[in-house]
Scaffold this motif. Structure first.
Motif, PDB file in Angstrom:
ATOM      1  N   ASP A  13      34.839  29.027  35.551  1.00  0.00           N
ATOM      2  CA  ASP A  13      33.756  28.278  36.113  1.00  0.00           C
ATOM      3  C   ASP A  13      32.943  28.024  34.562  1.00  0.00           C
ATOM      4  OD1 ASP A  13      32.860  31.096  35.341  1.00  0.00           O
ATOM      5  OD2 ASP A  13      32.126  31.493  37.348  1.00  0.00           O
ATOM      6  N   PHE A  34      45.383  32.571  41.128  1.00  0.00           N
ATOM      7  CA  PHE A  34      44.649  32.743  39.916  1.00  0.00           C
ATOM      8  C   PHE A  34      43.127  32.416  40.366  1.00  0.00           C
ATOM      9  CE2 PHE A  34      48.416  30.530  37.780  1.00  0.00           C
ATOM     10  CZ  PHE A  34      48.728  32.020  36.980  1.00  0.00           C
ATOM     11  N   ARG A  35      42.124  32.969  39.740  1.00  0.00           N
ATOM     12  CA  ARG A  35      40.691  32.832  40.018  1.00  0.00           C
ATOM     13  C   ARG A  35      40.446  31.469  39.161  1.00  0.00           C
ATOM     14  NH1 ARG A  35      36.439  35.673  41.930  1.00  0.00           N
ATOM     15  NH2 ARG A  35      34.429  34.838  41.363  1.00  0.00           N
ATOM     16  N   PRO A  87      45.730  28.594  43.545  1.00  0.00           N
ATOM     17  CA  PRO A  87      44.639  29.551  44.174  1.00  0.00           C
ATOM     18  C   PRO A  87      45.155  30.565  44.528  1.00  0.00           C
ATOM     19  CG  PRO A  87      44.318  27.104  44.635  1.00  0.00           C
ATOM     20  CD  PRO A  87      45.580  27.120  43.985  1.00  0.00           C
ATOM     21  N   ARG A 128      50.159  38.643  38.695  1.00  0.00           N
ATOM     22  CA  ARG A 128      49.269  39.886  38.015  1.00  0.00           C
ATOM     23  C   ARG A 128      50.304  40.674  37.035  1.00  0.00           C
ATOM     24  NH1 ARG A 128      44.739  42.370  38.641  1.00  0.00           N
ATOM     25  NH2 ARG A 128      43.879  40.725  40.466  1.00  0.00           N
ATOM     26  N   ARG A 135      39.440  29.210  30.692  1.00  0.00           N
ATOM     27  CA  ARG A 135      40.080  29.339  31.832  1.00  0.00           C
ATOM     28  C   ARG A 135      39.959  28.136  32.657  1.00  0.00           C
ATOM     29  NH1 ARG A 135      36.575  35.147  32.769  1.00  0.00           N
ATOM     30  NH2 ARG A 135      37.977  36.393  31.809  1.00  0.00           N
ATOM     31  N   ASP A 176      37.219  41.674  34.621  1.00  0.00           N
ATOM     32  CA  ASP A 176      36.770  41.641  35.603  1.00  0.00           C
ATOM     33  C   ASP A 176      37.906  42.089  36.682  1.00  0.00           C
ATOM     34  OD1 ASP A 176      38.054  39.371  35.661  1.00  0.00           O
ATOM     35  OD2 ASP A 176      36.328  37.985  36.401  1.00  0.00           O
ATOM     36  N   GLU A 231      40.397  40.075  37.682  1.00  0.00           N
ATOM     37  CA  GLU A 231      40.921  38.827  37.860  1.00  0.00           C
ATOM     38  C   GLU A 231      41.847  38.299  37.142  1.00  0.00           C
ATOM     39  OE1 GLU A 231      40.133  37.358  41.093  1.00  0.00           O
ATOM     40  OE2 GLU A 231      38.162  38.713  41.581  1.00  0.00           O
ATOM     41  N   TYR A 283      43.570  34.888  35.529  1.00  0.00           N
ATOM     42  CA  TYR A 283      43.149  33.425  35.409  1.00  0.00           C
ATOM     43  C   TYR A 283      44.302  32.842  34.565  1.00  0.00           C
ATOM     44  CZ  TYR A 283      38.215  35.093  36.094  1.00  0.00           C
ATOM     45  OH  TYR A 283      37.187  35.737  36.355  1.00  0.00           O
TER      46      TYR A 283
END
Lengths: 275, 275
Positions: free
Chosen positions: A126, A122-123, A119, A55, A110, A90, A92, A94
Protein backbone atom coordinates in the motif's frame (compact mmCIF):
# COMPACT_ATOMS: atom_id res chain seq x y z
CA UNK A 1 25.76 6.16 -20.28
CA UNK A 2 24.87 3.03 -18.33
CA UNK A 3 24.55 -0.57 -19.41
CA UNK A 4 21.39 -2.12 -18.01
CA UNK A 5 20.57 -5.82 -17.98
CA UNK A 6 17.35 -7.81 -17.86
CA UNK A 7 17.95 -11.37 -16.70
CA UNK A 8 15.34 -13.87 -17.86
CA UNK A 9 15.88 -16.91 -15.66
CA UNK A 10 13.86 -19.93 -14.51
CA UNK A 11 12.85 -20.71 -10.94
CA UNK A 12 11.90 -24.03 -9.38
CA UNK A 13 9.41 -23.86 -6.55
CA UNK A 14 10.81 -25.24 -3.32
CA UNK A 15 14.34 -25.67 -4.61
CA UNK A 16 15.78 -22.48 -3.10
CA UNK A 17 18.42 -22.81 -5.82
CA UNK A 18 20.18 -19.51 -6.52
CA UNK A 19 22.36 -20.94 -9.29
CA UNK A 20 20.52 -19.31 -12.20
CA UNK A 21 20.42 -15.97 -10.39
CA UNK A 22 24.14 -15.94 -9.65
CA UNK A 23 25.08 -17.01 -13.16
CA UNK A 24 22.89 -14.36 -14.76
CA UNK A 25 24.14 -11.56 -12.51
CA UNK A 26 27.75 -12.52 -13.17
CA UNK A 27 27.12 -12.63 -16.91
CA UNK A 28 25.45 -9.21 -16.82
CA UNK A 29 28.30 -7.73 -14.81
CA UNK A 30 30.85 -9.26 -17.16
CA UNK A 31 29.05 -7.50 -20.01
CA UNK A 32 29.42 -4.19 -18.22
CA UNK A 33 26.00 -3.83 -16.65
CA UNK A 34 25.65 -1.25 -13.90
CA UNK A 35 21.99 -2.05 -13.28
CA UNK A 36 20.78 -5.66 -13.30
CA UNK A 37 17.10 -6.55 -13.07
CA UNK A 38 15.90 -10.04 -12.16
CA UNK A 39 12.37 -11.50 -12.31
CA UNK A 40 9.51 -11.33 -9.88
CA UNK A 41 9.83 -14.05 -7.21
CA UNK A 42 13.07 -14.84 -8.99
CA UNK A 43 14.24 -17.80 -6.94
CA UNK A 44 11.22 -19.04 -4.98
CA UNK A 45 8.93 -19.39 -8.00
CA UNK A 46 5.44 -18.13 -8.71
CA UNK A 47 2.87 -20.90 -9.14
CA UNK A 48 2.12 -21.60 -5.50
CA UNK A 49 -0.73 -23.96 -4.70
CA UNK A 50 -1.45 -22.82 -1.14
CA UNK A 51 -0.82 -19.90 1.16
CA UNK A 52 1.23 -22.22 3.37
CA UNK A 53 3.53 -22.99 0.47
CA UNK A 54 4.04 -19.28 -0.26
CA UNK A 55 4.67 -18.58 3.41
CA UNK A 56 7.23 -21.36 3.58
CA UNK A 57 9.06 -19.73 0.66
CA UNK A 58 9.02 -16.26 2.22
CA UNK A 59 12.03 -14.70 3.88
CA UNK A 60 12.81 -11.43 5.57
CA UNK A 61 15.44 -8.92 4.53
CA UNK A 62 18.06 -10.98 6.36
CA UNK A 63 17.12 -14.13 4.45
CA UNK A 64 19.31 -16.00 1.97
CA UNK A 65 18.16 -14.29 -1.25
CA UNK A 66 18.62 -10.71 -0.09
CA UNK A 67 21.86 -11.60 1.68
CA UNK A 68 23.21 -13.10 -1.54
CA UNK A 69 22.09 -10.05 -3.56
CA UNK A 70 23.87 -7.75 -1.12
CA UNK A 71 27.08 -9.73 -1.44
CA UNK A 72 26.88 -9.78 -5.23
CA UNK A 73 26.21 -6.05 -5.44
CA UNK A 74 29.31 -5.32 -3.38
CA UNK A 75 31.55 -7.83 -5.13
CA UNK A 76 30.51 -6.83 -8.66
CA UNK A 77 29.78 -3.15 -8.14
CA UNK A 78 26.31 -3.44 -9.65
CA UNK A 79 22.88 -2.21 -8.63
CA UNK A 80 20.55 -5.21 -8.39
CA UNK A 81 16.76 -5.26 -8.47
CA UNK A 82 15.18 -8.61 -7.71
CA UNK A 83 11.79 -10.00 -6.74
CA UNK A 84 11.30 -12.32 -3.76
CA UNK A 85 8.61 -13.51 -1.37
CA UNK A 86 8.95 -11.33 1.70
CA UNK A 87 7.93 -12.26 5.20
CA UNK A 88 7.19 -8.87 6.67
CA UNK A 89 7.84 -7.79 10.24
CA UNK A 90 4.04 -7.69 10.49
CA UNK A 91 3.89 -11.44 9.82
CA UNK A 92 2.32 -10.94 6.40
CA UNK A 93 3.70 -12.39 3.16
CA UNK A 94 4.34 -9.92 0.32
CA UNK A 95 5.25 -10.20 -3.34
CA UNK A 96 8.19 -7.83 -2.99
CA UNK A 97 11.40 -6.64 -4.58
CA UNK A 98 14.58 -5.08 -3.29
CA UNK A 99 17.01 -2.66 -4.81
CA UNK A 100 20.49 -3.44 -3.51
CA UNK A 101 23.57 -1.30 -3.99
CA UNK A 102 27.07 -1.56 -2.57
CA UNK A 103 26.12 -4.28 -0.15
CA UNK A 104 23.03 -2.58 1.26
CA UNK A 105 19.28 -2.65 0.72
CA UNK A 106 18.34 0.77 -0.66
CA UNK A 107 14.69 0.08 -1.36
CA UNK A 108 12.08 -2.54 -0.53
CA UNK A 109 8.94 -2.41 -2.68
CA UNK A 110 5.76 -4.46 -2.26
CA UNK A 111 3.55 -5.23 -5.26
CA UNK A 112 0.33 -3.23 -5.03
CA UNK A 113 -1.70 -4.72 -7.89
CA UNK A 114 -2.04 -8.46 -7.41
CA UNK A 115 -2.66 -10.83 -10.30
CA UNK A 116 -4.55 -14.10 -10.49
CA UNK A 117 -4.53 -16.15 -7.30
CA UNK A 118 -1.91 -13.93 -5.66
CA UNK A 119 -4.40 -12.52 -3.12
CA UNK A 120 -4.55 -16.04 -1.65
CA UNK A 121 -0.79 -15.94 -1.07
CA UNK A 122 0.19 -12.32 -0.63
CA UNK A 123 -0.97 -9.17 1.05
CA UNK A 124 -0.96 -6.24 -1.37
CA UNK A 125 1.45 -3.39 -0.81
CA UNK A 126 0.00 0.00 0.00
CA UNK A 127 2.94 2.31 -0.70
CA UNK A 128 3.31 4.06 -4.02
CA UNK A 129 6.58 3.79 -5.95
CA UNK A 130 9.51 5.71 -4.54
CA UNK A 131 12.75 6.65 -6.22
CA UNK A 132 16.31 5.81 -5.17
CA UNK A 133 19.22 7.91 -6.33
CA UNK A 134 21.84 5.32 -7.27
CA UNK A 135 25.17 5.25 -9.08
CA UNK A 136 23.23 4.44 -12.27
CA UNK A 137 20.59 7.14 -11.96
CA UNK A 138 17.29 7.50 -10.18
CA UNK A 139 15.60 4.12 -10.12
CA UNK A 140 12.06 3.18 -9.18
CA UNK A 141 10.74 -0.35 -8.83
CA UNK A 142 7.38 -1.91 -9.51
CA UNK A 143 6.34 -5.50 -10.09
CA UNK A 144 4.66 -7.07 -13.13
CA UNK A 145 0.91 -6.22 -13.14
CA UNK A 146 1.69 -2.88 -11.42
CA UNK A 147 3.13 -1.72 -14.74
CA UNK A 148 -0.27 -2.12 -16.42
CA UNK A 149 -1.74 0.68 -14.32
CA UNK A 150 -0.84 3.99 -15.94
CA UNK A 151 -1.66 5.76 -12.71
CA UNK A 152 1.13 3.83 -10.97
CA UNK A 153 3.73 4.50 -13.63
CA UNK A 154 2.79 8.16 -13.56
CA UNK A 155 3.48 8.30 -9.83
CA UNK A 156 6.97 6.90 -10.36
CA UNK A 157 7.64 9.40 -13.16
CA UNK A 158 6.38 12.32 -11.10
CA UNK A 159 8.57 11.12 -8.24
CA UNK A 160 11.52 11.57 -10.57
CA UNK A 161 12.40 8.09 -11.82
CA UNK A 162 14.92 7.91 -14.67
CA UNK A 163 14.60 4.15 -14.91
CA UNK A 164 11.73 1.90 -13.96
CA UNK A 165 13.05 -1.54 -12.98
CA UNK A 166 10.28 -4.11 -13.30
CA UNK A 167 10.65 -7.70 -12.10
CA UNK A 168 7.88 -9.65 -13.86
CA UNK A 169 6.34 -13.05 -14.42
CA UNK A 170 4.26 -12.57 -17.55
CA UNK A 171 2.07 -15.64 -18.20
CA UNK A 172 1.94 -16.72 -21.82
CA UNK A 173 -1.46 -16.14 -23.41
CA UNK A 174 -2.46 -16.58 -27.05
CA UNK A 175 -1.92 -13.56 -29.28
CA UNK A 176 -2.20 -12.78 -32.97
CA UNK A 177 0.69 -14.09 -35.05
CA UNK A 178 3.52 -11.61 -35.44
CA UNK A 179 2.26 -9.36 -32.65
CA UNK A 180 4.19 -8.39 -29.56
CA UNK A 181 2.45 -9.43 -26.35
CA UNK A 182 0.20 -6.67 -25.07
CA UNK A 183 2.32 -6.59 -21.90
CA UNK A 184 5.26 -5.47 -24.07
CA UNK A 185 3.11 -2.85 -25.77
CA UNK A 186 1.99 -1.51 -22.40
CA UNK A 187 5.61 -1.31 -21.23
CA UNK A 188 6.52 0.72 -24.32
CA UNK A 189 3.56 3.04 -23.83
CA UNK A 190 4.46 3.48 -20.16
CA UNK A 191 7.97 4.53 -21.16
CA UNK A 192 6.94 6.86 -23.95
CA UNK A 193 4.03 8.42 -22.09
CA UNK A 194 6.22 9.33 -19.14
CA UNK A 195 9.60 9.71 -20.82
CA UNK A 196 11.12 7.15 -18.48
CA UNK A 197 13.36 4.20 -19.34
CA UNK A 198 11.83 0.81 -18.55
CA UNK A 199 13.66 -2.45 -17.88
CA UNK A 200 11.51 -5.56 -17.55
CA UNK A 201 13.00 -8.90 -16.44
CA UNK A 202 10.54 -11.66 -17.23
CA UNK A 203 10.62 -15.32 -16.24
CA UNK A 204 11.31 -18.43 -18.27
CA UNK A 205 10.95 -22.14 -17.53
CA UNK A 206 7.61 -23.94 -17.29
CA UNK A 207 6.29 -23.99 -13.75
CA UNK A 208 3.44 -26.36 -12.87
CA UNK A 209 2.08 -26.07 -16.37
CA UNK A 210 2.43 -22.28 -16.59
CA UNK A 211 4.43 -20.93 -19.53
CA UNK A 212 5.83 -17.41 -19.67
CA UNK A 213 6.02 -14.80 -22.40
CA UNK A 214 9.72 -14.27 -21.83
CA UNK A 215 9.19 -10.65 -22.79
CA UNK A 216 12.26 -9.22 -21.05
CA UNK A 217 13.12 -5.90 -22.59
CA UNK A 218 14.88 -2.59 -22.29
CA UNK A 219 12.79 0.33 -23.52
CA UNK A 220 14.14 3.84 -23.97
CA UNK A 221 12.29 6.87 -22.64
CA UNK A 222 11.07 7.45 -26.19
CA UNK A 223 8.93 4.32 -25.95
CA UNK A 224 11.04 2.50 -28.53
CA UNK A 225 12.77 -0.73 -27.55
CA UNK A 226 16.54 -0.80 -27.18
CA UNK A 227 16.49 -4.59 -26.92
CA UNK A 228 13.89 -7.31 -26.59
CA UNK A 229 11.36 -8.65 -26.21
CA UNK A 230 13.65 -11.60 -25.54
CA UNK A 231 11.18 -14.11 -26.89
CA UNK A 232 9.24 -12.86 -29.88
CA UNK A 233 7.31 -16.02 -30.70
CA UNK A 234 4.46 -17.55 -28.77
CA UNK A 235 6.62 -20.48 -27.72
CA UNK A 236 7.93 -21.01 -24.18
CA UNK A 237 10.51 -18.49 -23.06
CA UNK A 238 14.21 -19.30 -22.90
CA UNK A 239 16.84 -18.13 -20.38
CA UNK A 240 18.73 -15.08 -21.56
CA UNK A 241 20.51 -11.98 -20.36
CA UNK A 242 19.63 -8.88 -22.37
CA UNK A 243 21.78 -5.78 -22.16
CA UNK A 244 21.45 -2.30 -23.61
CA UNK A 245 23.12 1.04 -23.09
CA UNK A 246 21.10 4.11 -22.14
CA UNK A 247 21.55 7.54 -20.66
CA UNK A 248 19.40 7.77 -17.52
CA UNK A 249 19.58 11.55 -17.50
CA UNK A 250 17.62 11.98 -20.73
CA UNK A 251 14.54 10.93 -18.75
CA UNK A 252 14.74 14.16 -16.79
CA UNK A 253 13.75 16.13 -19.89
CA UNK A 254 10.03 15.56 -20.32
CA UNK A 255 9.81 17.67 -23.47
CA UNK A 256 7.85 16.37 -26.42
CA UNK A 257 9.04 18.68 -29.14
CA UNK A 258 9.42 22.44 -28.64
CA UNK A 259 5.95 23.13 -27.26
CA UNK A 260 4.94 20.13 -25.18
CA UNK A 261 5.84 18.31 -21.99
CA UNK A 262 4.69 14.86 -20.95
CA UNK A 263 4.00 15.90 -17.38
CA UNK A 264 3.16 19.60 -17.59
CA UNK A 265 0.56 18.99 -20.29
CA UNK A 266 -1.58 16.93 -17.94
CA UNK A 267 -4.89 18.61 -17.10
CA UNK A 268 -4.83 17.58 -13.45
CA UNK A 269 -7.81 19.73 -12.59
CA UNK A 270 -9.92 17.67 -14.99
CA UNK A 271 -8.86 14.20 -13.81
CA UNK A 272 -11.37 13.12 -11.24
CA UNK A 273 -9.67 10.62 -8.94
CA UNK A 274 -12.81 9.39 -7.27
CA UNK A 275 -14.21 7.59 -10.28
CA UNK B 1 -21.15 -7.03 -34.66
CA UNK B 2 -20.47 -3.63 -36.17
CA UNK B 3 -18.24 -2.58 -39.03
CA UNK B 4 -16.22 0.48 -38.09
CA UNK B 5 -14.25 2.64 -40.51
CA UNK B 6 -11.27 4.95 -40.13
CA UNK B 7 -11.01 7.40 -43.04
CA UNK B 8 -7.52 8.72 -43.69
CA UNK B 9 -8.03 11.74 -45.94
CA UNK B 10 -6.14 14.90 -46.88
CA UNK B 11 -7.23 18.45 -46.16
CA UNK B 12 -6.22 21.67 -47.87
CA UNK B 13 -6.17 24.76 -45.70
CA UNK B 14 -8.55 27.43 -46.95
CA UNK B 15 -10.15 25.26 -49.62
CA UNK B 16 -13.27 24.32 -47.65
CA UNK B 17 -13.42 21.35 -50.02
CA UNK B 18 -15.54 18.53 -48.63
CA UNK B 19 -14.89 16.21 -51.57
CA UNK B 20 -12.50 13.82 -49.83
CA UNK B 21 -14.76 13.65 -46.79
CA UNK B 22 -17.85 12.78 -48.78
CA UNK B 23 -16.05 10.21 -50.92
CA UNK B 24 -14.55 8.48 -47.86
CA UNK B 25 -17.83 8.40 -45.95
CA UNK B 26 -19.65 6.95 -48.97
CA UNK B 27 -16.95 4.33 -49.46
CA UNK B 28 -17.10 3.36 -45.77
CA UNK B 29 -20.89 3.12 -45.88
CA UNK B 30 -20.74 1.05 -49.05
CA UNK B 31 -18.46 -1.35 -47.23
CA UNK B 32 -21.04 -1.74 -44.47
CA UNK B 33 -19.65 0.62 -41.86
CA UNK B 34 -22.03 1.64 -39.07
CA UNK B 35 -19.46 3.93 -37.42
CA UNK B 36 -17.21 6.15 -39.53
CA UNK B 37 -14.40 8.17 -38.01
CA UNK B 38 -12.73 11.07 -39.84
CA UNK B 39 -9.58 13.02 -38.95
CA UNK B 40 -9.04 15.95 -36.63
CA UNK B 41 -9.81 19.26 -38.39
CA UNK B 42 -10.77 17.01 -41.29
CA UNK B 43 -11.68 19.63 -43.87
CA UNK B 44 -10.22 22.93 -42.68
CA UNK B 45 -6.68 21.60 -42.22
CA UNK B 46 -4.26 21.76 -39.32
CA UNK B 47 -1.13 23.77 -40.07
CA UNK B 48 -2.46 27.26 -39.42
CA UNK B 49 -0.02 30.15 -39.43
CA UNK B 50 -2.04 32.63 -37.39
CA UNK B 51 -4.94 32.75 -34.99
CA UNK B 52 -6.82 34.82 -37.56
CA UNK B 53 -6.47 32.06 -40.11
CA UNK B 54 -7.80 29.47 -37.67
CA UNK B 55 -10.68 31.74 -36.72
CA UNK B 56 -11.55 32.27 -40.37
CA UNK B 57 -11.75 28.48 -40.77
CA UNK B 58 -13.96 28.01 -37.73
CA UNK B 59 -17.68 27.40 -37.93
CA UNK B 60 -20.47 26.80 -35.48
CA UNK B 61 -22.68 23.74 -35.27
CA UNK B 62 -24.85 25.17 -38.04
CA UNK B 63 -21.87 25.59 -40.36
CA UNK B 64 -21.23 23.73 -43.61
CA UNK B 65 -19.17 20.81 -42.26
CA UNK B 66 -21.54 19.77 -39.49
CA UNK B 67 -24.55 20.36 -41.73
CA UNK B 68 -23.05 18.06 -44.35
CA UNK B 69 -22.23 15.43 -41.73
CA UNK B 70 -25.81 15.51 -40.48
CA UNK B 71 -27.16 15.00 -43.98
CA UNK B 72 -24.76 12.14 -44.68
CA UNK B 73 -25.58 10.41 -41.41
CA UNK B 74 -29.27 10.46 -42.22
CA UNK B 75 -28.90 9.46 -45.86
CA UNK B 76 -26.46 6.62 -45.22
CA UNK B 77 -27.64 5.50 -41.79
CA UNK B 78 -24.16 5.79 -40.29
CA UNK B 79 -22.78 7.29 -37.11
CA UNK B 80 -20.12 9.85 -38.03
CA UNK B 81 -17.35 11.27 -35.87
CA UNK B 82 -15.40 14.12 -37.40
CA UNK B 83 -13.02 16.85 -36.29
CA UNK B 84 -13.55 20.52 -37.21
CA UNK B 85 -12.60 24.00 -36.06
CA UNK B 86 -15.48 25.18 -33.93
CA UNK B 87 -16.47 28.77 -33.35
CA UNK B 88 -18.10 28.53 -29.95
CA UNK B 89 -21.08 30.54 -28.77
CA UNK B 90 -18.56 32.15 -26.40
CA UNK B 91 -16.63 33.52 -29.37
CA UNK B 92 -13.67 31.21 -28.76
CA UNK B 93 -12.20 28.87 -31.36
CA UNK B 94 -11.91 25.19 -30.40
CA UNK B 95 -10.29 22.12 -31.90
CA UNK B 96 -13.49 20.10 -31.71
CA UNK B 97 -15.30 17.05 -32.99
CA UNK B 98 -18.91 16.06 -33.36
CA UNK B 99 -20.67 12.74 -33.22
CA UNK B 100 -23.61 12.82 -35.60
CA UNK B 101 -26.36 10.20 -35.84
CA UNK B 102 -29.58 10.09 -37.80
CA UNK B 103 -29.29 13.69 -38.88
CA UNK B 104 -28.56 15.15 -35.47
CA UNK B 105 -25.56 16.18 -33.41
CA UNK B 106 -25.39 13.77 -30.47
CA UNK B 107 -22.09 14.99 -29.00
CA UNK B 108 -19.73 17.92 -29.35
CA UNK B 109 -16.29 17.37 -27.85
CA UNK B 110 -13.48 19.93 -27.49
CA UNK B 111 -9.83 18.82 -27.41
CA UNK B 112 -8.44 19.25 -23.90
CA UNK B 113 -4.74 18.53 -24.46
CA UNK B 114 -3.35 20.88 -27.09
CA UNK B 115 -0.31 20.02 -29.18
CA UNK B 116 2.41 22.21 -30.66
CA UNK B 117 1.28 25.70 -31.61
CA UNK B 118 -2.40 24.89 -31.07
CA UNK B 119 -2.66 27.14 -27.99
CA UNK B 120 -2.09 30.08 -30.35
CA UNK B 121 -5.15 29.04 -32.37
CA UNK B 122 -7.49 27.22 -30.03
CA UNK B 123 -8.86 27.42 -26.54
CA UNK B 124 -8.54 24.07 -24.74
CA UNK B 125 -11.68 22.19 -23.81
CA UNK B 126 -12.42 21.71 -20.16
CA UNK B 127 -14.95 18.91 -20.21
CA UNK B 128 -13.93 15.29 -19.74
CA UNK B 129 -15.03 12.69 -22.28
CA UNK B 130 -18.67 11.71 -22.20
CA UNK B 131 -20.36 8.69 -23.74
CA UNK B 132 -23.19 8.57 -26.25
CA UNK B 133 -25.38 5.50 -26.57
CA UNK B 134 -25.70 5.03 -30.33
CA UNK B 135 -26.97 2.38 -32.71
CA UNK B 136 -23.40 1.04 -32.86
CA UNK B 137 -22.74 0.97 -29.13
CA UNK B 138 -21.57 3.44 -26.54
CA UNK B 139 -19.11 5.80 -28.18
CA UNK B 140 -16.80 8.35 -26.64
CA UNK B 141 -14.70 10.87 -28.54
CA UNK B 142 -11.31 12.40 -27.93
CA UNK B 143 -8.86 14.11 -30.26
CA UNK B 144 -5.27 13.15 -31.11
CA UNK B 145 -2.94 14.14 -28.23
CA UNK B 146 -5.78 13.57 -25.73
CA UNK B 147 -5.29 9.84 -26.35
CA UNK B 148 -1.73 10.04 -25.01
CA UNK B 149 -2.98 10.87 -21.52
CA UNK B 150 -3.92 7.62 -19.81
CA UNK B 151 -5.92 9.59 -17.27
CA UNK B 152 -8.21 10.83 -20.07
CA UNK B 153 -8.75 7.42 -21.62
CA UNK B 154 -9.50 6.04 -18.18
CA UNK B 155 -12.26 8.62 -17.73
CA UNK B 156 -13.89 7.55 -20.97
CA UNK B 157 -13.67 3.88 -19.99
CA UNK B 158 -15.10 4.54 -16.55
CA UNK B 159 -17.90 6.53 -18.19
CA UNK B 160 -18.79 3.33 -20.05
CA UNK B 161 -17.36 3.73 -23.55
CA UNK B 162 -17.38 0.64 -25.74
CA UNK B 163 -15.60 2.42 -28.56
CA UNK B 164 -13.25 5.38 -28.44
CA UNK B 165 -13.47 7.34 -31.70
CA UNK B 166 -10.33 9.41 -32.16
CA UNK B 167 -9.92 11.98 -34.92
CA UNK B 168 -6.17 12.62 -35.18
CA UNK B 169 -3.45 14.46 -37.06
CA UNK B 170 -0.31 12.57 -36.09
CA UNK B 171 2.80 14.42 -37.33
CA UNK B 172 5.45 12.18 -38.85
CA UNK B 173 8.59 11.93 -36.72
CA UNK B 174 11.62 9.69 -37.22
CA UNK B 175 11.40 6.27 -35.64
CA UNK B 176 13.48 3.10 -35.61
CA UNK B 177 13.14 1.01 -38.77
CA UNK B 178 10.42 -1.60 -38.56
CA UNK B 179 8.80 -0.05 -35.49
CA UNK B 180 5.24 1.15 -35.22
CA UNK B 181 4.99 4.83 -34.36
CA UNK B 182 4.77 5.34 -30.61
CA UNK B 183 1.35 6.95 -31.15
CA UNK B 184 0.12 3.59 -32.44
CA UNK B 185 1.67 1.78 -29.48
CA UNK B 186 -0.04 4.18 -27.08
CA UNK B 187 -3.38 3.62 -28.82
CA UNK B 188 -2.99 -0.14 -28.41
CA UNK B 189 -2.05 0.24 -24.74
CA UNK B 190 -5.03 2.54 -24.18
CA UNK B 191 -7.34 -0.10 -25.64
CA UNK B 192 -5.87 -3.05 -23.77
CA UNK B 193 -5.47 -1.24 -20.47
CA UNK B 194 -9.12 -0.22 -20.43
CA UNK B 195 -10.67 -3.01 -22.49
CA UNK B 196 -12.16 -0.50 -24.90
CA UNK B 197 -12.13 -0.58 -28.69
CA UNK B 198 -10.20 2.29 -30.28
CA UNK B 199 -10.67 3.72 -33.77
CA UNK B 200 -8.14 6.34 -34.88
CA UNK B 201 -8.59 8.28 -38.12
CA UNK B 202 -5.31 9.96 -39.00
CA UNK B 203 -4.56 12.52 -41.71
CA UNK B 204 -2.67 12.21 -44.98
CA UNK B 205 -1.45 14.74 -47.51
CA UNK B 206 1.46 17.10 -46.90
CA UNK B 207 0.34 20.40 -45.44
CA UNK B 208 2.74 23.35 -45.43
CA UNK B 209 5.66 20.97 -45.12
CA UNK B 210 4.11 18.80 -42.41
CA UNK B 211 3.90 15.08 -43.12
CA UNK B 212 1.65 12.69 -41.23
CA UNK B 213 2.15 9.21 -39.86
CA UNK B 214 -1.00 7.97 -41.49
CA UNK B 215 -1.45 5.64 -38.58
CA UNK B 216 -5.22 5.13 -38.90
CA UNK B 217 -6.18 1.95 -37.12
CA UNK B 218 -8.88 -0.13 -35.51
CA UNK B 219 -7.78 -1.72 -32.25
CA UNK B 220 -9.82 -4.32 -30.39
CA UNK B 221 -10.46 -4.06 -26.66
CA UNK B 222 -7.70 -6.65 -26.21
CA UNK B 223 -5.13 -4.10 -27.36
CA UNK B 224 -4.41 -6.04 -30.54
CA UNK B 225 -4.98 -4.33 -33.89
CA UNK B 226 -7.86 -5.46 -36.09
CA UNK B 227 -6.53 -3.36 -38.97
CA UNK B 228 -3.85 -0.78 -39.48
CA UNK B 229 -1.74 1.15 -38.97
CA UNK B 230 -2.67 2.25 -42.49
CA UNK B 231 0.86 3.38 -43.29
CA UNK B 232 3.54 1.17 -41.79
CA UNK B 233 6.58 2.83 -43.28
CA UNK B 234 8.06 6.19 -42.41
CA UNK B 235 7.02 7.63 -45.76
CA UNK B 236 4.20 10.15 -46.21
CA UNK B 237 0.75 8.79 -45.54
CA UNK B 238 -1.68 7.89 -48.30
CA UNK B 239 -5.48 8.28 -48.40
CA UNK B 240 -7.31 5.13 -47.39
CA UNK B 241 -10.46 3.86 -45.77
CA UNK B 242 -9.82 1.09 -43.24
CA UNK B 243 -12.66 -1.08 -42.04
CA UNK B 244 -12.90 -3.81 -39.43
CA UNK B 245 -15.65 -5.70 -37.67
CA UNK B 246 -15.94 -5.70 -33.90
CA UNK B 247 -18.46 -6.39 -31.18
CA UNK B 248 -18.86 -3.23 -29.08
CA UNK B 249 -20.45 -5.15 -26.23
CA UNK B 250 -17.31 -7.13 -25.39
CA UNK B 251 -15.87 -3.89 -24.02
CA UNK B 252 -18.42 -4.01 -21.20
CA UNK B 253 -16.65 -7.03 -19.71
CA UNK B 254 -13.50 -5.66 -18.06
CA UNK B 255 -12.32 -9.09 -16.92
CA UNK B 256 -8.68 -9.99 -17.40
CA UNK B 257 -8.81 -13.72 -16.84
CA UNK B 258 -10.83 -15.33 -14.03
CA UNK B 259 -9.43 -13.26 -11.16
CA UNK B 260 -8.80 -9.76 -12.47
CA UNK B 261 -10.61 -6.72 -13.78
CA UNK B 262 -9.07 -3.78 -15.60
CA UNK B 263 -11.09 -1.23 -13.64
CA UNK B 264 -11.77 -2.91 -10.30
CA UNK B 265 -8.10 -3.72 -9.79
CA UNK B 266 -7.17 -0.04 -9.66
CA UNK B 267 -5.96 1.05 -6.23
CA UNK B 268 -7.74 4.38 -6.32
CA UNK B 269 -6.96 5.14 -2.70
CA UNK B 270 -3.25 5.07 -3.57
CA UNK B 271 -3.37 7.30 -6.65
CA UNK B 272 -2.66 10.80 -5.51
CA UNK B 273 -4.30 13.19 -7.97
CA UNK B 274 -2.56 16.29 -6.73
CA UNK B 275 0.92 15.35 -7.94
Amino acid sequence: MVVVAACQIPAVIGSNDHGHLVAAVREAAARGAGLVVLPELAVCGYAFRTAAEARAAAQDLDGPTVTLLRALSRELGVVLVCGFAELGADGEVYNAAVLVEDGGVRLRYRKAHLWGREPEFFRAGDRSPTVVDTAVGRVSVMICYDLEFPEWVRLAAVAGADVLAVPANWPLDPRPAGERAIEVVKAQAAAGTNRVHVVVADRCGEERGVQWIGGSLVCADTGYLLTGPATTTGTPARPTVLTAELDPVTARDKSLGPHNNALHDRRLELYDPTT
